[in-house]
Design an enzyme around this catalytic site. Structure first.
Site, PDB file in Angstrom:
ATOM      1  N   LYS A 199       2.409   4.956 -15.757  1.00  0.00           N
ATOM      2  CA  LYS A 199       2.103   6.294 -15.263  1.00  0.00           C
ATOM      3  C   LYS A 199       0.783   6.232 -14.509  1.00  0.00           C
ATOM      4  O   LYS A 199      -0.224   5.769 -15.041  1.00  0.00           O
ATOM      5  CB  LYS A 199       2.017   7.270 -16.430  1.00  0.00           C
ATOM      6  CG  LYS A 199       1.676   8.679 -15.970  1.00  0.00           C
ATOM      7  CD  LYS A 199       1.771   9.673 -17.102  1.00  0.00           C
ATOM      8  CE  LYS A 199       1.338  11.049 -16.630  1.00  0.00           C
ATOM      9  NZ  LYS A 199       1.329  12.024 -17.704  1.00  0.00           N
ATOM     10  N   LYS A 251       6.431   6.655 -13.424  1.00  0.00           N
ATOM     11  CA  LYS A 251       6.079   7.985 -12.944  1.00  0.00           C
ATOM     12  C   LYS A 251       4.772   7.957 -12.168  1.00  0.00           C
ATOM     13  O   LYS A 251       3.834   7.315 -12.628  1.00  0.00           O
ATOM     14  CB  LYS A 251       5.943   8.879 -14.169  1.00  0.00           C
ATOM     15  CG  LYS A 251       5.417  10.258 -13.898  1.00  0.00           C
ATOM     16  CD  LYS A 251       5.206  10.952 -15.196  1.00  0.00           C
ATOM     17  CE  LYS A 251       4.759  12.349 -14.928  1.00  0.00           C
ATOM     18  NZ  LYS A 251       4.451  13.054 -16.133  1.00  0.00           N
TER      19      LYS A 251
END
Ligand code: PBG
Length: 334
Positions: A199, A251
């Site tokens: 992330k 992500k």
């Protein structure tokens, strides 16, 4: 065999819609789509988000209605985010059984049972007054190990409230092991740990900050990854797998398709991708300005995740696209 120039014609396989459908390497299916949803404690009516046209913060009632609509459309699952009335330093509403996120989980689980997969964001940023994903130390930095204790408690309260899957999005070292251990100790051995392994500290989370009424000053660069780093994502993947992650995630999505592809090659567990708020907003605003065809851009953006190797995708368009896929299949257009 020698190839005679002119006889090798890749266009041959593109001649009819039926042929193109038959040779398609990647497909979207409603079950691959996961709908992220926001529920906010203080609302009496759903509140539209200006930075994400078409997305709302829900009341408990409208959340249930939208969840039913998504499930009817055949989506694979639901990912809940809660926005409490009171935020504080430790994010105490996060693991309070009466906290808005836990109440929403219970409401959905009571109504939907095991007909879909109910997931919760496991992170403190929606609950802290300072907006960071963890608790702070005396110098104002994010205290990794003190945060793990909070995450472990959140995992247990989300499991107790009815989550099938907990989504660890805080990027603290050791978070998967801490949550797995706490869940197992309380007998929640079947609750799935989904780890946001890679992330990034991304500008594409911008609209999400409005969606969760974030109080964040500054940035998350001491815990989220540097956008320049790909190799580091593989290290995060290895650690999450070693700690027992059942599913891993990359992500944001579109700016990190290279990372997604590499994680998808290496991972022995399912790999998901998150088409985040800023990706959603870019397409919506460009389409409403007449610059691109909205539906085609949405579908192209989603098939790109599948091509890169994602097994499932979190997208704010999950219900709409699932409905469209189902009606296209019925029409024989797909
Ligand atoms: C953290 C979290 C964030 C998002 C999902 N989980 C925000 C952040 O890390 O800053 C972003 C999702 C989106 O932008 O759509 N709880």
């Amino acid at each position: 065999m020698t190839l005679v120039p002119g006889t090798v014609r890749p266009r041959r396989l593109r001649t009819t819609p039926a042929l193109r459908r038959l040779v398609s390497e990647s497909r979207l299916h409603p079950a691959d789509l996961i709908l992220p949803m926001f529920v906010k404690e203080t609302l009496s009516e759903p509140a539209p988000l200006t930075s994400m046209p078409g997305v709302v913060q829900h009341t408990l009632d409208s959340l249930l209605e939208a969840a039913n609509e998504a499930v009817d459309a055949g989506v694979g699952g639901l990912m809940l985010f809660g926005i409490p009335e009171h935020k504080d330093n430790d994010g105490s509403q996060a693991d309070d059984p009466e906290g808005i996120l836990n109440r929403a989980l219970t409401l959905l689980r009571d109504n939907l049972g095991d007909t879909t997969v109910i997931m919760a964001d496991l992170c403190l940023d929606e609950f802290t007054s300072h907006g960071h994903c963890g608790v702070l130390d005396s110098a104002g930095g994010v205290d990794n190990d003190a945060t793990l204790t909070r995450y472990a408690s959140m995992a247990v309260s989300q499991a107790r409230a009815g989550a099938h899957v907990v989504g660890l999005s805080g990027m603290m070292d050791g978070q998967v092991a801490a949550c797995r251990e706490a869940l197992d100790l309380e007998g929640f051995t079947d609750v799935v740990v989904m780890a946001y392994s890679a992330k990034y500290a991304s500008a594409f989370f911008g609209p999400f900050r409005e969606a969760v009424d974030s109080e964040l000053q500054g940035d998350r660069k001491t815990y989220q990854q540097d956008p320049a780093n790909g190799r580091e994502a593989m290290r995060e993947l290895d650690l999450d797998l070693a700690e027992g992650a059942d599913i891993v995630m990359v992500k944001p999505g579109m700016p990190y398709l290279d990372v997604l592809a590499e994680v998808a090659c290496e991972s022995p567990v399912p790999v998901w991708a998150y088409q985040v708020s800023g990706e959603y907003a870019m397409i919506e605003f460009a389409a409403s300005a007449g610059a691109i065809d909205r539906e085609r851009a949405i579908e192209e953006s989603l098939i790109a995740f599948k091509r890169a190797g994602a097994d499932a995708i979190l997208t704010y368009w999950a219900t709409e696209v699932a409905q469209r896929l189902t009606s296209q299949t019925q029409d024989g257009a797909l």
